[in-house]
Design a protein around this motif. Structure first.
Motif, PDB file in Angstrom:
ATOM      1  N   TRP A 289      45.371  34.300  29.636  1.00  0.00           N
ATOM      2  CA  TRP A 289      44.758  35.276  28.729  1.00  0.00           C
ATOM      3  C   TRP A 289      43.251  35.405  28.934  1.00  0.00           C
ATOM      4  O   TRP A 289      42.535  35.905  28.069  1.00  0.00           O
ATOM      5  CB  TRP A 289      45.053  34.883  27.288  1.00  0.00           C
ATOM      6  CG  TRP A 289      46.524  34.901  26.976  1.00  0.00           C
ATOM      7  CD1 TRP A 289      47.482  35.649  27.592  1.00  0.00           C
ATOM      8  CD2 TRP A 289      47.211  34.126  25.988  1.00  0.00           C
ATOM      9  NE1 TRP A 289      48.719  35.411  27.041  1.00  0.00           N
ATOM     10  CE2 TRP A 289      48.591  34.476  26.051  1.00  0.00           C
ATOM     11  CE3 TRP A 289      46.799  33.178  25.043  1.00  0.00           C
ATOM     12  CZ2 TRP A 289      49.547  33.906  25.215  1.00  0.00           C
ATOM     13  CZ3 TRP A 289      47.757  32.624  24.200  1.00  0.00           C
ATOM     14  CH2 TRP A 289      49.108  32.983  24.289  1.00  0.00           C
ATOM     15  N   ALA A 290      42.773  34.978  30.074  1.00  0.00           N
ATOM     16  CA  ALA A 290      41.335  34.975  30.321  1.00  0.00           C
ATOM     17  C   ALA A 290      40.820  36.360  30.682  1.00  0.00           C
ATOM     18  O   ALA A 290      41.524  37.169  31.299  1.00  0.00           O
ATOM     19  CB  ALA A 290      40.998  33.996  31.443  1.00  0.00           C
ATOM     20  N   LEU A 291      39.566  36.608  30.326  1.00  0.00           N
ATOM     21  CA  LEU A 291      38.799  37.755  30.814  1.00  0.00           C
ATOM     22  C   LEU A 291      37.489  37.194  31.355  1.00  0.00           C
ATOM     23  O   LEU A 291      36.466  37.178  30.666  1.00  0.00           O
ATOM     24  CB  LEU A 291      38.544  38.762  29.678  1.00  0.00           C
ATOM     25  CG  LEU A 291      39.722  39.671  29.326  1.00  0.00           C
ATOM     26  CD1 LEU A 291      39.395  40.512  28.096  1.00  0.00           C
ATOM     27  CD2 LEU A 291      40.082  40.576  30.504  1.00  0.00           C
ATOM     28  N   PRO A 292      37.492  36.718  32.600  1.00  0.00           N
ATOM     29  CA  PRO A 292      36.342  35.991  33.134  1.00  0.00           C
ATOM     30  C   PRO A 292      35.110  36.872  33.300  1.00  0.00           C
ATOM     31  O   PRO A 292      35.202  38.080  33.551  1.00  0.00           O
ATOM     32  CB  PRO A 292      36.841  35.499  34.499  1.00  0.00           C
ATOM     33  CG  PRO A 292      38.323  35.613  34.438  1.00  0.00           C
ATOM     34  CD  PRO A 292      38.612  36.756  33.538  1.00  0.00           C
ATOM     35  N   ASN A 293      33.954  36.245  33.190  1.00  0.00           N
ATOM     36  CA  ASN A 293      32.694  36.955  33.385  1.00  0.00           C
ATOM     37  C   ASN A 293      32.652  37.682  34.719  1.00  0.00           C
ATOM     38  O   ASN A 293      32.164  38.813  34.815  1.00  0.00           O
ATOM     39  CB  ASN A 293      31.511  35.974  33.323  1.00  0.00           C
ATOM     40  CG  ASN A 293      31.322  35.390  31.945  1.00  0.00           C
ATOM     41  OD1 ASN A 293      31.861  35.887  30.968  1.00  0.00           O
ATOM     42  ND2 ASN A 293      30.553  34.317  31.864  1.00  0.00           N
ATOM     43  N   LYS A 294      33.157  37.015  35.778  1.00  0.00           N
ATOM     44  CA  LYS A 294      33.008  37.602  37.118  1.00  0.00           C
ATOM     45  C   LYS A 294      33.750  38.928  37.243  1.00  0.00           C
ATOM     46  O   LYS A 294      33.317  39.808  37.983  1.00  0.00           O
ATOM     47  CB  LYS A 294      33.428  36.619  38.212  1.00  0.00           C
ATOM     48  CG  LYS A 294      34.862  36.153  38.168  1.00  0.00           C
ATOM     49  CD  LYS A 294      35.222  35.388  39.438  1.00  0.00           C
ATOM     50  CE  LYS A 294      34.391  34.146  39.658  1.00  0.00           C
ATOM     51  NZ  LYS A 294      34.635  33.090  38.659  1.00  0.00           N
ATOM     52  N   LEU A 295      34.851  39.114  36.510  1.00  0.00           N
ATOM     53  CA  LEU A 295      35.552  40.391  36.569  1.00  0.00           C
ATOM     54  C   LEU A 295      34.638  41.521  36.105  1.00  0.00           C
ATOM     55  O   LEU A 295      34.530  42.573  36.756  1.00  0.00           O
ATOM     56  CB  LEU A 295      36.816  40.344  35.711  1.00  0.00           C
ATOM     57  CG  LEU A 295      37.532  41.684  35.504  1.00  0.00           C
ATOM     58  CD1 LEU A 295      37.983  42.271  36.833  1.00  0.00           C
ATOM     59  CD2 LEU A 295      38.720  41.515  34.553  1.00  0.00           C
ATOM     60  N   PHE A 296      33.951  41.304  34.982  1.00  0.00           N
ATOM     61  CA  PHE A 296      33.069  42.339  34.459  1.00  0.00           C
ATOM     62  C   PHE A 296      31.805  42.495  35.306  1.00  0.00           C
ATOM     63  O   PHE A 296      31.233  43.585  35.384  1.00  0.00           O
ATOM     64  CB  PHE A 296      32.712  42.029  32.999  1.00  0.00           C
ATOM     65  CG  PHE A 296      33.908  42.064  32.087  1.00  0.00           C
ATOM     66  CD1 PHE A 296      34.564  43.252  31.827  1.00  0.00           C
ATOM     67  CD2 PHE A 296      34.394  40.908  31.510  1.00  0.00           C
ATOM     68  CE1 PHE A 296      35.672  43.295  30.988  1.00  0.00           C
ATOM     69  CE2 PHE A 296      35.504  40.931  30.675  1.00  0.00           C
ATOM     70  CZ  PHE A 296      36.147  42.125  30.415  1.00  0.00           C
ATOM     71  N   GLU A 297      31.380  41.414  35.960  1.00  0.00           N
ATOM     72  CA  GLU A 297      30.235  41.520  36.876  1.00  0.00           C
ATOM     73  C   GLU A 297      30.609  42.335  38.111  1.00  0.00           C
ATOM     74  O   GLU A 297      29.803  43.132  38.601  1.00  0.00           O
ATOM     75  CB  GLU A 297      29.752  40.120  37.254  1.00  0.00           C
ATOM     76  CG  GLU A 297      29.086  39.386  36.092  1.00  0.00           C
ATOM     77  CD  GLU A 297      28.936  37.899  36.321  1.00  0.00           C
ATOM     78  OE1 GLU A 297      28.293  37.235  35.494  1.00  0.00           O
ATOM     79  OE2 GLU A 297      29.488  37.376  37.331  1.00  0.00           O
ATOM     80  N   TYR A 298      31.814  42.130  38.622  1.00  0.00           N
ATOM     81  CA  TYR A 298      32.272  42.970  39.739  1.00  0.00           C
ATOM     82  C   TYR A 298      32.276  44.445  39.332  1.00  0.00           C
ATOM     83  O   TYR A 298      31.899  45.323  40.116  1.00  0.00           O
ATOM     84  CB  TYR A 298      33.685  42.571  40.171  1.00  0.00           C
ATOM     85  CG  TYR A 298      33.826  41.205  40.796  1.00  0.00           C
ATOM     86  CD1 TYR A 298      32.776  40.589  41.467  1.00  0.00           C
ATOM     87  CD2 TYR A 298      35.049  40.522  40.736  1.00  0.00           C
ATOM     88  CE1 TYR A 298      32.930  39.333  42.044  1.00  0.00           C
ATOM     89  CE2 TYR A 298      35.212  39.278  41.312  1.00  0.00           C
ATOM     90  CZ  TYR A 298      34.153  38.679  41.965  1.00  0.00           C
ATOM     91  OH  TYR A 298      34.315  37.438  42.534  1.00  0.00           O
ATOM     92  N   ILE A 299      32.732  44.709  38.107  1.00  0.00           N
ATOM     93  CA  ILE A 299      32.766  46.089  37.621  1.00  0.00           C
ATOM     94  C   ILE A 299      31.359  46.656  37.507  1.00  0.00           C
ATOM     95  O   ILE A 299      31.097  47.790  37.940  1.00  0.00           O
ATOM     96  CB  ILE A 299      33.501  46.154  36.263  1.00  0.00           C
ATOM     97  CG1 ILE A 299      34.983  45.827  36.450  1.00  0.00           C
ATOM     98  CG2 ILE A 299      33.336  47.529  35.612  1.00  0.00           C
ATOM     99  CD1 ILE A 299      35.746  45.619  35.161  1.00  0.00           C
ATOM    100  N   GLN A 300      30.427  45.876  36.975  1.00  0.00           N
ATOM    101  CA  GLN A 300      29.039  46.341  36.891  1.00  0.00           C
ATOM    102  C   GLN A 300      28.469  46.595  38.280  1.00  0.00           C
ATOM    103  O   GLN A 300      27.641  47.500  38.465  1.00  0.00           O
ATOM    104  CB  GLN A 300      28.181  45.318  36.147  1.00  0.00           C
ATOM    105  CG  GLN A 300      28.407  45.283  34.646  1.00  0.00           C
ATOM    106  CD  GLN A 300      28.037  46.576  33.966  1.00  0.00           C
ATOM    107  OE1 GLN A 300      27.002  47.170  34.265  1.00  0.00           O
ATOM    108  NE2 GLN A 300      28.867  47.029  33.039  1.00  0.00           N
ATOM    109  N   GLY A 301      28.908  45.822  39.260  1.00  0.00           N
ATOM    110  CA  GLY A 301      28.440  46.010  40.631  1.00  0.00           C
ATOM    111  C   GLY A 301      29.108  47.160  41.353  1.00  0.00           C
ATOM    112  O   GLY A 301      28.726  47.477  42.486  1.00  0.00           O
TER     113      GLY A 301
END
Length: 392
Positions: A289-301
């Motif tokens: 059930w994780a939403l890791p920081n790196k997923l959203f950082e990839y999206i911002q990138g």
């Protein structure tokens, strides 16, 4: 004026969730104080961008790290923070994670404050017993079950964890406030290729963050199966870096390593890659059930993403059409997904464009509206029930 007290049992040196929540209160006109633990270089009371940080230096800090001695240390910090918090008489006490929850509950009871419980992860996950004695993991789960029901509002990091907490702890559905970053600047100086001498025509597959965890082996096995000449970049530090350097030495310049960069520098590095990968292993509820920081950082990138087919991550990928998923732990499935994006520039760029669009809504300026609304409701005289939020 409303006064919000945040309680966190770490040294508050790199805790973005606590910092963002504190800044949210400050920006909406509240006085904000953070109680944290002292470090060898940080102690006492400081003012950090309009937020007062009080760090507690424990007299028991130098005592042995035996589990029972750790309990004595906890009793010390509980007593000291409870009485200091009661003297402060805050309007709202925001307790971060289960170890801060009893302290927050006692401060709220003594000072007549509203209590917010912020669960940064699922503490009822049986997997905690793998890294700590079973009696401690069970004790933490029981502590959360006992004290969470006394909170005026509860927060957590994903919809699935919120649903589990509501069902098993018999509390109103917690508010979901995800760990999304601030929106990255649109104009970024790209640095990753220059720093590692990677030509512009090479496709970069990026794994960033702490270099460790069960999924790294899956990524390595998958990358060895790829044809063509994509470059795999590990951006960050961690326990597996030296092992990976040695085990992947035969791949030469196809695998590169770059040390950790600050959050201020990260946009310039992440945005210079093409594909962001996160091969999170399954088997634990917190992973599931994780939403890791790196997923959203990839999206911002603005990267196309390839992530494990776990419910929360897969939902974000599907809802925003930003990449591909694969069966967790299956190196062949991961290799197929990566090869597809390496070979198909049109598809890769379509996902990248979708990621840039998603970045406009999956950022802290949007996410903080949920926290602001909760603080606003808590200003009323009556305690509020924790309300449900959709994840999108």
């Amino acid at each position: 004026m409303q006064h919000i007290l945040h309680i966190v049992l770490n040294e508050y040196t790199n805790d973005n969730r606590v910092r963002r929540a504190a800044e949210c209160g400050r920006d909406t006109g509240s006085d904000v104080t953070i109680f944290a633990l002292a470090s060898p270089v940080l102690s006492g009371r400081t003012n950090e961008r309009g937020i007062v940080v009080s760090r507690f230096a424990l007299t028991t800090r130098s005592w042995p790290k035996h589990k029972l001695v750790q309990l004595v240390k906890y009793v010390e910090v509980l007593i000291r923070m409870t009485f200091a918090g009661a003297r402060l008489r805050p309007s709202i006490v925001h307790a971060h994670d289960v170890d801060a929850l009893p302290i927050g509950c006692f401060v709220a009871a003594l000072s007549g404050s509203k209590l917010v419980y912020d669960a940064h992860e699922l503490w009822a996950d049986p997997a905690h017993a793998r890294v700590m004695p079973k009696w401690i993991s069970k004790g933490l789960a029981y502590t959360e079950h006992l004290f969470a029901r006394r909170a005026d509002a509860c927060i957590t990091v994903s919809e699935s964890i919120a649903t589990y907490m509501a069902t098993h702890q018999r509390i109103p559905h917690p508010v979901v406030v995800r760990n999304v970053p601030e929106a990255w600047p649109e104009q970024r100086q790209l640095k990753l290729r220059t720093s590692l001498s990677i030509p512009q025509d090479k496709v970069i597959i990026l794994y960033q963050g702490a270099i460790g965890g069960d999924g790294i082996g899956t990524l390595v096995d998958a990358f060895r199966k790829l044809s063509g000449d994509p470059i795999l970049v590990f951006l960050g530090n961690g326990p597996l870096v030296e092992h990976l350097r040695n085990s992947l030495a035969d791949l030469g310049q196809r695998v590169r390593f770059h040390p950790f960069v600050s959050s201020q520098e990260l946009p310039s590095f992440t945005s210079d890659a093409d594909i962001g990968v996160h091969p999170m292993a399954a088997g634990f509820l917190n992973h599931l059930w994780a939403l890791p920081n790196k997923l959203f950082e990839y999206i911002q990138g603005g990267l196309a993403v390839v992530v494990s087919d776990l419910p929360e991550m897969a939902r974000v990928v599907s809802d925003h059409n930003i990449g591909l998923t694969f069966k967790p732990g299956d190196a062949s499935a991961l290799a197929l997904a990566l090869q597809t994006l390496v070979d198909d520039a049109v598809l890769r760029n379509r996902y990248r464009e979708s990621a840039r669009s998603a970045a406009k809504v999956l950022n802290w300026s949007k996410e903080r509206e949920r926290l602001e609304a909760m603080y606003g409701m808590l200003k009323g005289k009556k305690p509020i029930a924790c309300t449900s939020n959709d994840t999108e």
